[in-house]
Motif scaffolding. Structure first.
Motif, PDB file in Angstrom:
ATOM      1  N   GLY A 261       0.847  -1.005  -0.076  1.00  0.00           N
ATOM      2  CA  GLY A 261       0.086   0.070  -0.290  1.00  0.00           C
ATOM      3  C   GLY A 261       0.831   1.315   0.030  1.00  0.00           C
ATOM      4  O   GLY A 261       2.069   1.246   0.109  1.00  0.00           O
ATOM      5  N   SER A 262       0.281   2.636   0.127  1.00  0.00           N
ATOM      6  CA  SER A 262       0.810   3.695   0.030  1.00  0.00           C
ATOM      7  C   SER A 262       1.302   4.282   1.335  1.00  0.00           C
ATOM      8  O   SER A 262       1.999   5.027   1.607  1.00  0.00           O
ATOM      9  CB  SER A 262      -0.021   4.663  -0.704  1.00  0.00           C
ATOM     10  N   HIS A 263       0.560   3.513   2.414  1.00  0.00           N
ATOM     11  CA  HIS A 263       0.942   3.623   3.828  1.00  0.00           C
ATOM     12  C   HIS A 263       2.056   2.818   4.243  1.00  0.00           C
ATOM     13  O   HIS A 263       2.491   1.860   3.360  1.00  0.00           O
ATOM     14  CB  HIS A 263      -0.236   3.998   4.486  1.00  0.00           C
TER      15      HIS A 263
ATOM     16  N   PRO B 225       6.110  19.565  -4.006  1.00  0.00           N
ATOM     17  CA  PRO B 225       5.337  18.616  -2.815  1.00  0.00           C
ATOM     18  C   PRO B 225       6.288  17.286  -2.885  1.00  0.00           C
ATOM     19  O   PRO B 225       6.274  16.669  -1.711  1.00  0.00           O
ATOM     20  CB  PRO B 225       4.249  18.346  -3.807  1.00  0.00           C
ATOM     21  N   PHE B 226       7.039  16.875  -3.704  1.00  0.00           N
ATOM     22  CA  PHE B 226       7.808  15.719  -3.651  1.00  0.00           C
ATOM     23  C   PHE B 226       8.827  15.815  -2.593  1.00  0.00           C
ATOM     24  O   PHE B 226       9.162  15.124  -1.741  1.00  0.00           O
ATOM     25  CB  PHE B 226       8.343  15.061  -5.043  1.00  0.00           C
ATOM     26  N   LEU B 227       9.551  17.220  -2.734  1.00  0.00           N
ATOM     27  CA  LEU B 227      10.770  17.446  -1.890  1.00  0.00           C
ATOM     28  C   LEU B 227      10.272  17.780  -0.300  1.00  0.00           C
ATOM     29  O   LEU B 227      11.003  17.512   0.587  1.00  0.00           O
ATOM     30  CB  LEU B 227      11.359  18.492  -2.540  1.00  0.00           C
ATOM     31  N   ASP B 228       9.014  18.336  -0.318  1.00  0.00           N
ATOM     32  CA  ASP B 228       8.479  18.673   0.983  1.00  0.00           C
ATOM     33  C   ASP B 228       8.516  17.312   1.823  1.00  0.00           C
ATOM     34  O   ASP B 228       8.492  17.069   3.130  1.00  0.00           O
ATOM     35  CB  ASP B 228       7.137  19.160   0.819  1.00  0.00           C
ATOM     36  N   GLU B 229       8.000  16.247   1.314  1.00  0.00           N
ATOM     37  CA  GLU B 229       8.028  14.778   1.917  1.00  0.00           C
ATOM     38  C   GLU B 229       9.304  14.449   2.299  1.00  0.00           C
ATOM     39  O   GLU B 229       9.377  13.494   3.298  1.00  0.00           O
ATOM     40  CB  GLU B 229       7.255  13.848   1.061  1.00  0.00           C
ATOM     41  N   LEU B 230      10.317  14.790   1.631  1.00  0.00           N
ATOM     42  CA  LEU B 230      11.620  14.334   2.199  1.00  0.00           C
ATOM     43  C   LEU B 230      12.334  15.462   3.095  1.00  0.00           C
ATOM     44  O   LEU B 230      13.571  15.295   3.169  1.00  0.00           O
ATOM     45  CB  LEU B 230      12.440  13.898   0.627  1.00  0.00           C
TER      46      LEU B 230
ATOM     47  N   PRO C 181       6.188  10.244  -2.197  1.00  0.00           N
ATOM     48  CA  PRO C 181       6.831   8.857  -1.970  1.00  0.00           C
ATOM     49  C   PRO C 181       5.702   8.015  -0.996  1.00  0.00           C
ATOM     50  O   PRO C 181       5.029   8.583  -0.269  1.00  0.00           O
ATOM     51  CB  PRO C 181       8.009   8.993  -1.267  1.00  0.00           C
ATOM     52  N   ARG C 182       5.577   6.555  -1.153  1.00  0.00           N
ATOM     53  CA  ARG C 182       4.988   5.984  -0.165  1.00  0.00           C
ATOM     54  C   ARG C 182       5.760   5.961   1.071  1.00  0.00           C
ATOM     55  O   ARG C 182       6.763   6.320   1.302  1.00  0.00           O
ATOM     56  CB  ARG C 182       4.988   4.530  -0.749  1.00  0.00           C
ATOM     57  N   GLU C 183       4.754   5.889   2.375  1.00  0.00           N
ATOM     58  CA  GLU C 183       5.449   6.030   3.577  1.00  0.00           C
ATOM     59  C   GLU C 183       6.385   5.142   3.755  1.00  0.00           C
ATOM     60  O   GLU C 183       7.440   5.244   4.510  1.00  0.00           O
ATOM     61  CB  GLU C 183       4.263   5.855   4.723  1.00  0.00           C
ATOM     62  N   TRP C 184       6.353   3.690   3.426  1.00  0.00           N
ATOM     63  CA  TRP C 184       7.333   2.841   3.776  1.00  0.00           C
ATOM     64  C   TRP C 184       8.578   2.918   2.962  1.00  0.00           C
ATOM     65  O   TRP C 184       9.585   2.646   3.324  1.00  0.00           O
ATOM     66  CB  TRP C 184       6.758   1.393   3.725  1.00  0.00           C
ATOM     67  N   GLU C 185       8.479   3.778   1.914  1.00  0.00           N
ATOM     68  CA  GLU C 185       9.514   3.950   1.076  1.00  0.00           C
ATOM     69  C   GLU C 185      10.457   4.964   1.758  1.00  0.00           C
ATOM     70  O   GLU C 185      11.654   5.056   1.744  1.00  0.00           O
ATOM     71  CB  GLU C 185       9.133   4.332  -0.371  1.00  0.00           C
TER      72      GLU C 185
END
Length: 559
Positions: free
Chosen positions: A147-149, A236-241, A406-410
């Motif tokens: 999953g995505s989470h 948005p992608f870099l904010d997650e990282l 990205p997915r949370e587990w990623e």
């Protein structure tokens, strides 16, 4: 007159005493005050360092505790899966897996219709950062679905071996994490794998430079607003990282920068009747001259280059050919390639419809398709920052992402590999610095360097302890602080203050200055010794003679 003249050329007792006491004062000033003061002022300032603590880092065992909950429909099924996963993953070098099980109601799962509904149910299990939930779902089309989470869904037919493959190859990445540590510690014995060679080295900050190259602005006008594209796709992608590092996004336009190679024209059955081939072997020749124009070295941070090249109509469409002679599998108007630890290049060809019946001097306006181009750039960023592509596993699938995040587990997997990389690098930096400072005694060790070394040692120990207790986010944050602090101590410019002024040069400079002054003082020490010890011997001799005379006087007389 005769008495005074008879004393000429002879020292009175008082003159001899004055000379002796003057020599004593000179000796005290020079040897007791001058030499210690000179030694103190010329000594290299060196703060005491925790050499014993740094030496014990060789025995530091990095272990990442990871909690995995297996939620199955029956008790026997849950226990069997736990045993199989434990047996298959017991050889994971850096992991301490804490696998537990739970039994769920089939009514709870049957109420879910879509994957989105299943992920809502998974939220009730309160899975934290670094943890993972394996949830059994009846009537699942795939055997295992990531999953995505932080949830992996599996069907009743899925085996423990299949779940272990997904955990090992997609989520834990145990082989790659172990290789990262081993290659840093012993680079001569271990070589990096493809993922490690492609990923940018650990850093506290990165620059992301988006460059649009229009080599012939007189033939082609590119209608693209880079700030809007960056805000919609890249940020948005870099904010997650952002927890991994700080990212600074920049953009620029480059004109009149053609390719340094000449593509080969190949006839085809298209409307234009031809296209241009760019062999895969010449791709490095494109990056080398392009690097000089990008101005990517304006910052001390590593720069991730994202370059979009737009050829004009008379040199388009431009396609990349592999070494086997086949076209790369991309969309019709977008070609791309990746350079490890540098960035990615996208060739955005103008549409064929826009290039039909175009005269030599006619201007063409080209509006690139943002979604396809930025999708390639996001894929490049994932690979360059350490989120690898997932190798296909029969019977396993990934939930399709709705956005660029990205997915949370990623993200958890990235935190693990970065924590190990930063922790190992900080440990090796401290050990190398301690060895250097022990061997070269004339290197200055200021209070700032000493505080950084002590702080880095503390952060290393704290990070290892938190990872050992399953606190992934806190352990990663401590490893990041350890890495940054150790690098700052190792590169401190004060360490070079007296590196080229060793002790032998110091003595060679000062001995010719002090030796002429020291010789008379050292020679006078003998006179001082003789003056005091000769008086002592004379007094003892006189005392002995007086005692003998007293005995003679006191001796009784006899007839």
């Amino acid at each position: 007159m005769s008495d005074n003249s008879g004393s000429v050329g002879y020292d009175t007792p008082s003159d001899a005493s004055y000379r002796i006491y003057a020599s004593i004062s000179f000796a005290i000033l020079l040897l007791g005050v001058g030499v210690p003061l000179w030694w103190h002022t010329t000594a290299v300032p060196r703060v005491t360092l925790p050499y014993d603590g740094i030496a014990q880092l060789s025995n530091l065992d990095i272990k990442i505790s990871t909690r995995i909950l297996v939620a199955a429909l029956t008790e026997n099924r849950a226990k069997l899966l736990v045993e199989e996963i434990n047996r298959e993953l017991k050889s994971a070098e850096l992991y301490n897996l804490q696998i537990s099980h739970a039994v769920i109601s089939s009514n709870l799962i049957s109420s879910a219709i879509t994957i989105h509904d299943l992920e809502k149910i998974a939220i009730n299990f309160d899975v934290q950062v670094g943890e993972l939930l394996l949830l059994e779902v009846p009537n699942l089309s795939d055997g295992v679905l990531a999953g995505s989470h932080r949830t992996i869904f599996f069907s009743p037919e899925a085996s423990g071996l299949k779940l272990t493959q997904v955990l090992s190859n997609w989520i834990l990445l145990n082989k790659s994490v172990a290789l990262t540590r081993n290659a840093l510690a012993e680079p001569t014995q271990f070589s990096l794998d493809k993922q490690n060679r492609r990923r940018f080295p650990a850093s506290s900050a990165y620059d992301v430079l988006l460059t649009l190259v229009n080599p012939y602005p007189d033939k082609l006008t590119v209608d693209w607003h880079l700030p809007n594209v960056i805000k919609e796709y890249i940020e948005p992608f870099l904010d997650e990282l952002s927890v991994v590092a700080n990212f600074t996004v920049k953009s620029q336009w480059l004109y009149l920068v053609p390719l340094d190679v000449t593509p080969k024209q190949i006839p085809d059955s298209s409307v234009l009747g031809r296209h241009y081939a760019l062999p895969e072997d010449v791709l490095p020749q494109i990056i080398t001259p392009l690097e000089k124009k990008l101005a990517s070295q304006v910052s001390l941070n590593p720069c991730i280059n994202l370059v979009m090249y737009t050829p004009p109509c008379d040199k388009a469409p431009l396609h990349i050919y592999t070494r086997s002679g086949h076209r790369s599998k991309t969309s019709s108007n977008v070609e791309a390639f990746l350079s490890p630890r540098w960035g990615g290049v996208v060739i955005a060809n103008p549409p064929i419809e826009s290039c039909i019946d175009v005269e030599d001097n006619q201007m063409v306006t080209f509006s690139p398709e943002a979604s396809s181009i930025m999708g390639v750039f996001i894929a490049h960023l994932r690979l360059l920052l350490g989120i690898p592509d997932k190798e296909p596993i029969p019977g396993a699938a990934l939930v399709r992402l709705d956005n660029s995040k990205p997915r949370e587990w990623e993200l958890d997997a990235l935190l693990r590999i970065r924590a190990v990389e930063q922790l190992t690098s900080a440990k090796l930096t401290l050990q190398s610095l301690a060895q250097l400072l022990e061997e070269i005694s004339n290197i200055v060790i200021t209070d700032t360097v000493g505080d950084r070394i002590n702080g880095a040692l503390k952060w290393v120990e704290d990070s290892a302890d938190k990872l050992r207790h399953g606190k992934l986010m806190e352990g990663f944050a401590s490893s990041k602080e350890a890495f940054v602090t150790a690098e700052a101590a190792f590169t401190d410019p004060s360490l070079l203050a007296l590196l080229y002024f060793p002790d032998d040069q110091k003595y060679a400079v000062y001995i010719p200055l002090f030796l002429p002054v020291m010789i008379p003082v050292l020679l006078s020490l003998r006179n001082i010794w003789r003056y005091f010890f000769s008086k002592t011997e004379e007094n003892e001799t006189n005392k002995g003679e007086l005692t003998e005379e007293t005995k003679e006087i006191d001796k009784p007389k006899t007839d």
